[in-house]
Design an enzyme around this catalytic site. Sequence first.
Site, PDB file in Angstrom:
ATOM      1  N   TYR A  64       0.848  -1.198   0.000  1.00 36.78           N
ATOM      2  CA  TYR A  64       0.000   0.000   0.000  1.00 36.78           C
ATOM      3  C   TYR A  64       0.877   1.238   0.000  1.00 36.78           C
ATOM      4  O   TYR A  64       1.889   1.268   0.721  1.00 36.78           O
ATOM      5  CB  TYR A  64      -0.899   0.016   1.248  1.00 36.78           C
ATOM      6  CG  TYR A  64      -2.351  -0.218   0.877  1.00 36.78           C
ATOM      7  CD1 TYR A  64      -2.972   0.592  -0.059  1.00 36.78           C
ATOM      8  CD2 TYR A  64      -3.083  -1.245   1.457  1.00 36.78           C
ATOM      9  CE1 TYR A  64      -4.294   0.375  -0.410  1.00 36.78           C
ATOM     10  CE2 TYR A  64      -4.403  -1.461   1.103  1.00 36.78           C
ATOM     11  CZ  TYR A  64      -5.003  -0.649   0.168  1.00 36.78           C
ATOM     12  OH  TYR A  64      -6.299  -0.854  -0.191  1.00 36.78           O
ATOM     13  N   GLU A  66      -0.566   4.837  -0.456  1.00 36.44           N
ATOM     14  CA  GLU A  66      -1.339   6.056  -0.711  1.00 36.44           C
ATOM     15  C   GLU A  66      -0.517   7.286  -0.360  1.00 36.44           C
ATOM     16  O   GLU A  66       0.292   7.260   0.567  1.00 36.44           O
ATOM     17  CB  GLU A  66      -2.643   6.029   0.092  1.00 36.44           C
ATOM     18  CG  GLU A  66      -3.705   5.240  -0.637  1.00 36.44           C
ATOM     19  CD  GLU A  66      -4.642   4.499   0.297  1.00 36.44           C
ATOM     20  OE1 GLU A  66      -4.255   4.288   1.455  1.00 36.44           O
ATOM     21  OE2 GLU A  66      -5.736   4.136  -0.139  1.00 36.44           O
ATOM     22  N   ASP A 241      -6.379  15.466 -23.623  1.00 38.81           N
ATOM     23  CA  ASP A 241      -6.389  14.023 -23.388  1.00 38.81           C
ATOM     24  C   ASP A 241      -5.716  13.382 -24.606  1.00 38.81           C
ATOM     25  O   ASP A 241      -6.300  13.304 -25.683  1.00 38.81           O
ATOM     26  CB  ASP A 241      -7.851  13.567 -23.255  1.00 38.81           C
ATOM     27  CG  ASP A 241      -7.968  12.069 -23.023  1.00 38.81           C
ATOM     28  OD1 ASP A 241      -6.987  11.346 -23.259  1.00 38.81           O
ATOM     29  OD2 ASP A 241      -9.063  11.626 -22.631  1.00 38.81           O
ATOM     30  N   THR A 270      -3.442   7.519 -21.396  1.00 35.41           N
ATOM     31  CA  THR A 270      -3.305   6.148 -20.930  1.00 35.41           C
ATOM     32  C   THR A 270      -1.912   5.700 -21.358  1.00 35.41           C
ATOM     33  O   THR A 270      -1.251   6.369 -22.152  1.00 35.41           O
ATOM     34  CB  THR A 270      -4.349   5.212 -21.565  1.00 35.41           C
ATOM     35  OG1 THR A 270      -4.300   5.381 -22.979  1.00 35.41           O
ATOM     36  CG2 THR A 270      -5.738   5.509 -21.056  1.00 35.41           C
ATOM     37  N   LYS A 273      -2.128   2.300 -24.994  1.00 40.42           N
ATOM     38  CA  LYS A 273      -2.600   2.371 -26.388  1.00 40.42           C
ATOM     39  C   LYS A 273      -1.379   2.511 -27.301  1.00 40.42           C
ATOM     40  O   LYS A 273      -0.528   1.627 -27.281  1.00 40.42           O
ATOM     41  CB  LYS A 273      -3.589   3.530 -26.532  1.00 40.42           C
ATOM     42  CG  LYS A 273      -4.852   3.363 -25.679  1.00 40.42           C
ATOM     43  CD  LYS A 273      -5.875   4.431 -25.987  1.00 40.42           C
ATOM     44  CE  LYS A 273      -7.189   4.216 -25.246  1.00 40.42           C
ATOM     45  NZ  LYS A 273      -7.205   4.783 -23.891  1.00 40.42           N
ATOM     46  N   ARG A 279      -1.572  -1.456 -18.944  1.00 37.59           N
ATOM     47  CA  ARG A 279      -2.880  -0.810 -18.832  1.00 37.59           C
ATOM     48  C   ARG A 279      -2.829   0.182 -17.663  1.00 37.59           C
ATOM     49  O   ARG A 279      -2.571  -0.202 -16.527  1.00 37.59           O
ATOM     50  CB  ARG A 279      -3.917  -1.898 -18.558  1.00 37.59           C
ATOM     51  CG  ARG A 279      -5.352  -1.493 -18.647  1.00 37.59           C
ATOM     52  CD  ARG A 279      -6.198  -2.711 -18.927  1.00 37.59           C
ATOM     53  NE  ARG A 279      -5.900  -3.214 -20.255  1.00 37.59           N
ATOM     54  CZ  ARG A 279      -6.368  -2.673 -21.385  1.00 37.59           C
ATOM     55  NH1 ARG A 279      -7.199  -1.664 -21.348  1.00 37.59           N
ATOM     56  NH2 ARG A 279      -6.039  -3.163 -22.560  1.00 37.59           N
TER      57      ARG A 279
END
Length: 478
Positions: A64, A66, A241, A270, A273, A279
């Site tokens: 973890y 965060e 974007d 992203t 692509k 991903r």
Amino acid sequence: MTDALISSAYSQALEVIASVEPRIADATRAELADQRSSLKLIASENYASPAVLLTMGTWLSDKYAEGTVGHRFYAGCQNVDTVESLAAEHARELFGAEYAYAQPHSGIDANLVAFWSILAHRVEGPWLEEAGAKNVNDLTEADWERLRNELGNQRLLGMSLDAGGHLTHGFRPNISGKMFHQQQYGTDPETGLLDYDVVRARAKEFKPLVLVAGYSAYPRRVNFAKMREIADEVGATLMVDMAHFAGLVAGKVFTGDENPVPHAHVVTTTTHKSLRGPRGGMVLATEEYAPSVDRGCPMVLGGPLSHVMAAKAVALAEARRPEFATYAKQVADNAQSLAEGFLSRGAKLVTGGTDNHLVLLDVTGFGLTGRQAESALLDAGVVTNRNSVPGDPNGAWYTSGIRFGTPALTTRGFGQDEFDRVAELVVDVLSRTQPGTTKTGGPSKATYVTEDGVADRTKAASAEMLDKFPLYPGLELS
Ligand code: DSN
């Protein structure tokens, strides 16, 4: 890495997986076989390298973390700090960005981070000053209440879905269409091209806080310098974007006014692509927006996926190599060839062609809906997706278009001749497919009939090409 090493790594990993849940190992093997044997033309997909894929399968997943680098809500994040810093460093170097944030889990997450950071930057700043507060912790509950009301009144102008924009650019069913008062700009009804004068007029009238540029189905380049001029004229933040064309930016196919990074305040993408990574998502920003982007987790993101950030670092390192620029140029050249292949066989393309990585075929000329065309092509082993065309008479479900992209098959080694052949095969399938009929005898938008033998003939022709350019050559699973 040698073929033997990669083959052995995957074979052994699948054996370990099979010892717990063999059906997952089987599905993973089957997916490789499917991907190897189909013509993957989905514009948003690609094939990541074995190094990128292997990086995701480690214990980095178990931590973890965060917060941000050096400022975590959990102890023991030193290695995640290294991973996240490296991903950000490669992104900054590759794109020439002032700041990079590697945590978003997807493109939608990256856009959410961007929206909230723009709101925070644009709204909290003046608010803090007005409330005499040094930072957000000093704001009272009454201040927050006003802030929430103010946040609910922000305006966003983005490209409409049917013109090629993305659902996160203010489309009503998406949160972006609910958290913002939104308006959309489209494309010229005659040419299908963006008309910057129309965008400017719309922006002047609407006065958006956020002007969104970028697309997921517009087959042309965008002049981001012009979009920035428009944003500046109306005092908007320019958010781009670039999820679809990040690989073309990385590979220096899009430079100058077509490179969003020097012109936008915030750029989202992203990584899976045309960029050919794992991903996931990413945000690039100017220094000015960095502090608010950096609050993405826990503002709108859950704990970072450290194993995926590691894979982003590996993919970005790959994209900094000269071979990636050669790949990106080939992606664009191949799209040209695909478009010319369609046009020379009488098919109709939205905007009449392409100058990026995608082609949008209007299938109404074949008497089909997008849904029928997509299914008929899939039967023949050609994997695409149906897509609206501007002013689509068939709506967003059935649609009138098929979107094709070249990034994946270019990774396999396809060149312009192969893409011309792809156009030939697609036109052959679609021209031998007829709409079916509804129960009442009318024309169906969903069912279809393809002449016998066409699907098998197409699969055989595809297999010839696919065999010449194997996916993950040398990877053999035992
Ligand atoms: N799913 C991506 C695409 O296909 O364009 C965008 O979300």
